[in-house]
Scaffold this motif. Structure first.
Motif, PDB file in Angstrom:
ATOM      1  N   TYR A  60     -27.179 -17.515  33.945  1.00 57.53           N
ATOM      2  CA  TYR A  60     -26.226 -17.755  35.028  1.00 57.53           C
ATOM      3  C   TYR A  60     -25.760 -19.195  35.223  1.00 57.53           C
ATOM      4  O   TYR A  60     -24.800 -19.430  35.956  1.00 57.53           O
ATOM      5  CB  TYR A  60     -26.816 -17.262  36.354  1.00 57.53           C
ATOM      6  CG  TYR A  60     -27.182 -15.802  36.322  1.00 57.53           C
ATOM      7  CD1 TYR A  60     -26.216 -14.828  36.135  1.00 57.53           C
ATOM      8  CD2 TYR A  60     -28.499 -15.401  36.446  1.00 57.53           C
ATOM      9  CE1 TYR A  60     -26.547 -13.489  36.088  1.00 57.53           C
ATOM     10  CE2 TYR A  60     -28.848 -14.056  36.402  1.00 57.53           C
ATOM     11  CZ  TYR A  60     -27.865 -13.101  36.216  1.00 57.53           C
ATOM     12  OH  TYR A  60     -28.207 -11.786  36.168  1.00 57.53           O
ATOM     13  N   ALA A 141     -25.285 -13.565  39.637  1.00 58.19           N
ATOM     14  CA  ALA A 141     -24.401 -12.723  38.828  1.00 58.19           C
ATOM     15  C   ALA A 141     -23.096 -12.461  39.575  1.00 58.19           C
ATOM     16  O   ALA A 141     -22.003 -12.546  38.991  1.00 58.19           O
ATOM     17  CB  ALA A 141     -25.089 -11.402  38.473  1.00 58.19           C
ATOM     18  N   LEU A 142     -23.206 -12.169  40.846  1.00 61.57           N
ATOM     19  CA  LEU A 142     -22.017 -11.940  41.665  1.00 61.57           C
ATOM     20  C   LEU A 142     -21.153 -13.190  41.707  1.00 61.57           C
ATOM     21  O   LEU A 142     -19.929 -13.125  41.557  1.00 61.57           O
ATOM     22  CB  LEU A 142     -22.445 -11.516  43.080  1.00 61.57           C
ATOM     23  CG  LEU A 142     -21.343 -11.077  44.018  1.00 61.57           C
ATOM     24  CD1 LEU A 142     -20.643  -9.837  43.495  1.00 61.57           C
ATOM     25  CD2 LEU A 142     -21.940 -10.791  45.402  1.00 61.57           C
ATOM     26  N   ARG A 143     -21.781 -14.336  41.875  1.00 61.40           N
ATOM     27  CA  ARG A 143     -21.067 -15.618  41.891  1.00 61.40           C
ATOM     28  C   ARG A 143     -20.307 -15.848  40.589  1.00 61.40           C
ATOM     29  O   ARG A 143     -19.173 -16.300  40.586  1.00 61.40           O
ATOM     30  CB  ARG A 143     -22.065 -16.750  42.153  1.00 61.40           C
ATOM     31  CG  ARG A 143     -21.578 -18.139  41.836  1.00 61.40           C
ATOM     32  CD  ARG A 143     -20.535 -18.613  42.795  1.00 61.40           C
ATOM     33  NE  ARG A 143     -20.061 -19.929  42.397  1.00 61.40           N
ATOM     34  CZ  ARG A 143     -19.228 -20.634  43.098  1.00 61.40           C
ATOM     35  NH1 ARG A 143     -18.768 -20.184  44.226  1.00 61.40           N
ATOM     36  NH2 ARG A 143     -18.835 -21.792  42.659  1.00 61.40           N
ATOM     37  N   ARG A 144     -20.961 -15.539  39.466  1.00 58.65           N
ATOM     38  CA  ARG A 144     -20.353 -15.733  38.146  1.00 58.65           C
ATOM     39  C   ARG A 144     -19.401 -14.594  37.770  1.00 58.65           C
ATOM     40  O   ARG A 144     -18.726 -14.660  36.755  1.00 58.65           O
ATOM     41  CB  ARG A 144     -21.430 -15.856  37.062  1.00 58.65           C
ATOM     42  CG  ARG A 144     -22.330 -17.079  37.139  1.00 58.65           C
ATOM     43  CD  ARG A 144     -21.694 -18.357  36.632  1.00 58.65           C
ATOM     44  NE  ARG A 144     -20.975 -18.254  35.400  1.00 58.65           N
ATOM     45  CZ  ARG A 144     -21.489 -18.377  34.182  1.00 58.65           C
ATOM     46  NH1 ARG A 144     -22.769 -18.616  34.034  1.00 58.65           N
ATOM     47  NH2 ARG A 144     -20.722 -18.267  33.117  1.00 58.65           N
ATOM     48  N   ARG A 145     -19.405 -13.555  38.600  1.00 60.79           N
ATOM     49  CA  ARG A 145     -18.578 -12.367  38.341  1.00 60.79           C
ATOM     50  C   ARG A 145     -18.911 -11.736  36.990  1.00 60.79           C
ATOM     51  O   ARG A 145     -18.027 -11.389  36.206  1.00 60.79           O
ATOM     52  CB  ARG A 145     -17.091 -12.694  38.443  1.00 60.79           C
ATOM     53  CG  ARG A 145     -16.701 -13.123  39.827  1.00 60.79           C
ATOM     54  CD  ARG A 145     -15.215 -13.306  39.954  1.00 60.79           C
ATOM     55  NE  ARG A 145     -14.914 -13.628  41.346  1.00 60.79           N
ATOM     56  CZ  ARG A 145     -14.148 -14.615  41.708  1.00 60.79           C
ATOM     57  NH1 ARG A 145     -13.578 -15.382  40.808  1.00 60.79           N
ATOM     58  NH2 ARG A 145     -13.927 -14.841  42.979  1.00 60.79           N
ATOM     59  N   ILE A 146     -20.224 -11.626  36.759  1.00 56.40           N
ATOM     60  CA  ILE A 146     -20.710 -10.964  35.551  1.00 56.40           C
ATOM     61  C   ILE A 146     -21.773  -9.956  35.967  1.00 56.40           C
ATOM     62  O   ILE A 146     -22.308 -10.013  37.078  1.00 56.40           O
ATOM     63  CB  ILE A 146     -21.303 -11.966  34.527  1.00 56.40           C
ATOM     64  CG1 ILE A 146     -22.464 -12.765  35.126  1.00 56.40           C
ATOM     65  CG2 ILE A 146     -20.221 -12.913  34.006  1.00 56.40           C
ATOM     66  CD1 ILE A 146     -23.147 -13.711  34.139  1.00 56.40           C
ATOM     67  N   ALA A 147     -22.057  -9.039  35.076  1.00 62.25           N
ATOM     68  CA  ALA A 147     -23.075  -8.028  35.360  1.00 62.25           C
ATOM     69  C   ALA A 147     -24.446  -8.699  35.458  1.00 62.25           C
ATOM     70  O   ALA A 147     -24.765  -9.591  34.675  1.00 62.25           O
ATOM     71  CB  ALA A 147     -23.085  -6.971  34.266  1.00 62.25           C
TER      72      ALA A 147
END
Length: 164
Positions: A60, A141-147
């Motif tokens: 992340y 993960a939400l911050r990075r917009r990834i799973a």
């Protein structure tokens, strides 16, 4: 215990890293959330926890996410710890007398904070807490917009908690 709990504002700090760079919490927060993990090199629970923080860092960090260790030991011992436990994220040294650790009201290590914009603490976790680390991982993960990737492998036997 710590006096800085979730929803509190984290005290600012500016500390030097092992490579001589100065890291300021306020400057880091301008770019996104910070995971600050306070530790001592002799702490067995810190030794157990830091490889999982390294996994989080590899997945992340970047694009506005910072994972940082805050060592309560000298640079030489901290460098040895980082080498032994595979830590590649930035590690800063809390000065003599532990002014930053004291500002956070720490009594045990590891203590890990997820600090978001404005210095608001989203997660305050003492010792090893599997659920808290998964919560931090999901937020990053939400911050990075990834799973969100599993932080713990299915072939690992990981306790729910280990006291620090």
């Amino acid at each position: 215990m710590t006096t800085i709990l979730a929803k509190h504002i984290a005290p600012g700090f500016s500390l030097k890293s092992l490579d001589g760079k100065t890291y300021s919490l306020d400057a880091l927060l301008d770019h996104g959330p910070v995971v600050a993990a306070f530790f001592k090199v002799s702490c067995p629970v810190c030794q157990f926890t830091f490889p999982f923080l390294e996994r989080m860092h590899k997945r992340y960090s970047g694009a506005g996410v910072t994972i940082m260790g805050v060592s309560q030991d000298d640079a030489r011992d901290t460098r040895d710890f980082c080498r032994e436990y595979g830590v590649t994220f930035p590690v800063v040294i809390d000065d003599k007398g532990y002014p930053v650790s004291n500002a956070y009201g720490l009594t045990n290590v590891p203590t890990i904070f997820l600090i978001e914009s404005g210095g608001k603490v989203r997660v305050s976790s003492m010792g090893f807490d599997k659920k808290d680390l998964e919560t931090i991982s999901a937020a990053l993960a939400l911050r990075r917009r990834i799973a969100a990737a599993p932080l713990f492998r299915s072939d690992e036997i990981i306790p729910a908690q280990k006291a620090g």
